[in-house]
Design a protein around this motif. Structure first.
Motif, PDB file in Angstrom:
ATOM      1  N   GLU A  68      31.475  -4.925 -29.103  1.00 30.89           N
ATOM      2  CA  GLU A  68      32.259  -3.863 -29.727  1.00 30.89           C
ATOM      3  C   GLU A  68      33.296  -3.347 -28.732  1.00 30.89           C
TER       4      GLU A  68
ATOM      5  N   GLY B  62      35.483  -1.463 -26.193  1.00 27.69           N
ATOM      6  CA  GLY B  62      35.249  -0.339 -25.289  1.00 27.69           C
ATOM      7  C   GLY B  62      35.762  -0.704 -23.910  1.00 27.69           C
TER       8      GLY B  62
ATOM      9  N   GLU C  10      33.039  -2.179 -21.510  1.00 25.28           N
ATOM     10  CA  GLU C  10      32.652  -3.539 -21.859  1.00 25.28           C
ATOM     11  C   GLU C  10      33.764  -4.537 -21.540  1.00 25.28           C
TER      12      GLU C  10
ATOM     13  N   ARG D  80      39.045   4.304 -28.840  1.00 22.71           N
ATOM     14  CA  ARG D  80      38.099   4.351 -29.950  1.00 22.71           C
ATOM     15  C   ARG D  80      38.209   5.701 -30.650  1.00 22.71           C
TER      16      ARG D  80
ATOM     17  N   LYS E 173      37.526  11.001 -27.267  1.00 19.92           N
ATOM     18  CA  LYS E 173      38.970  10.774 -27.140  1.00 19.92           C
ATOM     19  C   LYS E 173      39.794  11.921 -27.715  1.00 19.92           C
TER      20      LYS E 173
ATOM     21  N   GLY F 200      37.024   3.403 -35.322  1.00 19.76           N
ATOM     22  CA  GLY F 200      35.782   4.095 -35.043  1.00 19.76           C
ATOM     23  C   GLY F 200      35.365   4.991 -36.182  1.00 19.76           C
TER      24      GLY F 200
ATOM     25  N   HIS G 223      42.073  -1.642 -34.368  1.00 22.81           N
ATOM     26  CA  HIS G 223      41.819  -2.250 -33.065  1.00 22.81           C
ATOM     27  C   HIS G 223      42.750  -3.427 -32.826  1.00 22.81           C
TER      28      HIS G 223
END
Length: 389
Positions: A28, A30, A33, A218, A223, A248, A272
């Protein structure tokens, strides 16, 4: 040139290759990640025995990192997204026993609970742990009653984790003060958001009249895109536009908020995207409205693209990142009026690209990937000496 910068270093450490295990929940999107996946790819290309374990294979970044080697903890028939942390705590010990790594890499402090659990469950059989602090540790966004318990949690991490990594020099004193670890257990390895070939992205023009603002992240409370929408509603002039990249759980709420502010026709929720470069080339100003961050990779990408940047003071490193007034403006967190004023003032910034390139050279994969290996070797050797003592 490969996107991970692996042509620029080879693992030259003495002895056998270091064996690293990095656990991630999924693919997902991020920042934590994405950087972890890039590091894993760079280490593998440099000849390091790097292993990636994912709790499940869901997520858009799986296509972005097509061909990457990894192991999956979750069988296809078992949905684990709603309890991914518990699932990883339960299933990761089996992977550790199978791989027998020299070091566990905690890709961000959001994974610290998993690492602490490994230390408790595996005891002396747990490999040494190195943890990258990916977010601000003060967490002023937490309710006041929760803060003492959060401070205790940070102190517990210091007892269970062998070494910490700060993403910028300004974060190191914060880690020492709040966790209680000595300075000798903290390294500064600046966030590898870029590669050398991306230190200066050729700009293009923003089509159409008005100012084109861009935000990336996200759509989650951290955020604070609701703050951004409120500020844009105040700062907007005729022809101004705002594009938000990311997806999100808050998307429907934010779209409704834009409608209620009367700015829906000027705001685009683009979803995204794996690489925001093309959007950055067509934007005029980048805005970061977060309540807390570590060193935001997307802000570094915006500076590389030559975008004047407006950001909340959401981390210890922000004022050093935007110290040059020809790069951007820092505003207090959660202050819509101040953010709106800065967004309007940023129209007059003449961006200093040579100074941005000098700043950003520190934030490259070519610098960070070997620096992590050196820190990991030091951590592994120190753990071995303690074990033999």
């Amino acid at each position: 040139m490969p996107p991970d910068g692996s042509d620029f270093f080879r693992d030259s450490g003495d002895g056998p290759p270091l064996r690293i295990l990095t656990p991630l929940h999924s693919f997902e999107p991020g920042g934590v990640e994405r950087i972890a996946l890039r590091l894993h790819r760079a280490w593998r290309a440099a000849g390091v025995d790097s292993h990636l374990v994912v709790g499940r294979t869901d997520g858009a970044m799986r296509r972005e990192f097509d061909g990457l080697r990894y192991f999956t903890l979750s069988p296809r028939w078992l949905p684990t997204a709603s309890w991914e942390t518990l699932w990883m705590i339960a299933s990761l010990p089996r992977a550790i026993r199978a791989v027998r790594p020299d070091i566990l890499f905690c890709a961000g402090n959001t994974y610290a609970i998993v690492m602490v659990a490994m230390r408790i469950l595996l005891r002396q059989n747990c490999p040494p742990i190195i943890c990258k602090i990916s977010n601000d540790l003060h967490r002023h966004d937490l309710p006041r009653p929760a803060r003492p318990f959060y401070r205790l949690w940070l102190r517990l991490q210091a007892r269970m984790i062998d070494r910490f990594v700060a993403l910028a020099p300004a974060m190191e004193p914060e880690i020492v003060a709040l966790t209680g670890v000595p300075e000798s257990r903290v390294d500064t390895i600046e966030d590898p958001a870029l590669t050398i070939d991306r230190l200066s992205i050729a700009p293009s023009s923003s089509p159409g009249p008005g100012t084109h603002y861009l935000a990336v992240g996200r759509l989650v409370p951290q955020k604070n895109f609701s703050l951004l929408l409120k500020a844009f509603a105040r700062a907007r002039q005729s022809g101004d536009r705002l594009t938000i990249l990311g997806d999100g759980a808050q998307r429907a709420k934010l779209e409704a908020l834009a409608e209620s502010f009367g700015i829906a026709e000027s705001v685009t929720f683009a979803g995204h995207v794996s690489d925001p470069t093309d959007y950055m080339k067509r934007a005029d100003i980048f805005v970061l409205s977060s309540d807390y961050e570590g060193v935001p990779a997307v802000l570094l990408e915006a500076l590389a693209a030559g975008l004047p940047t407006v950001s909340t003071d959401c981390c210890a490193s922000m004022r050093s990142l935007l110290a040059n007034p020809d790069h951007g403006i820092v505003t207090p967190p959660r202050d819509a009026e101040a953010l709106a004023a800065a967004m309007a003032a940023a129209r007059n910034i003449r961006f200093d690209r040579p100074a941005a390139r000098r700043l950003l050279r520190r934030f490259t994969m070519e610098q960070a990937a070997p620096a992590y290996l050196a820190s990991m070797r030091q951590t592994s050797l120190a753990a071995a000496r303690r074990h033999d003592a």
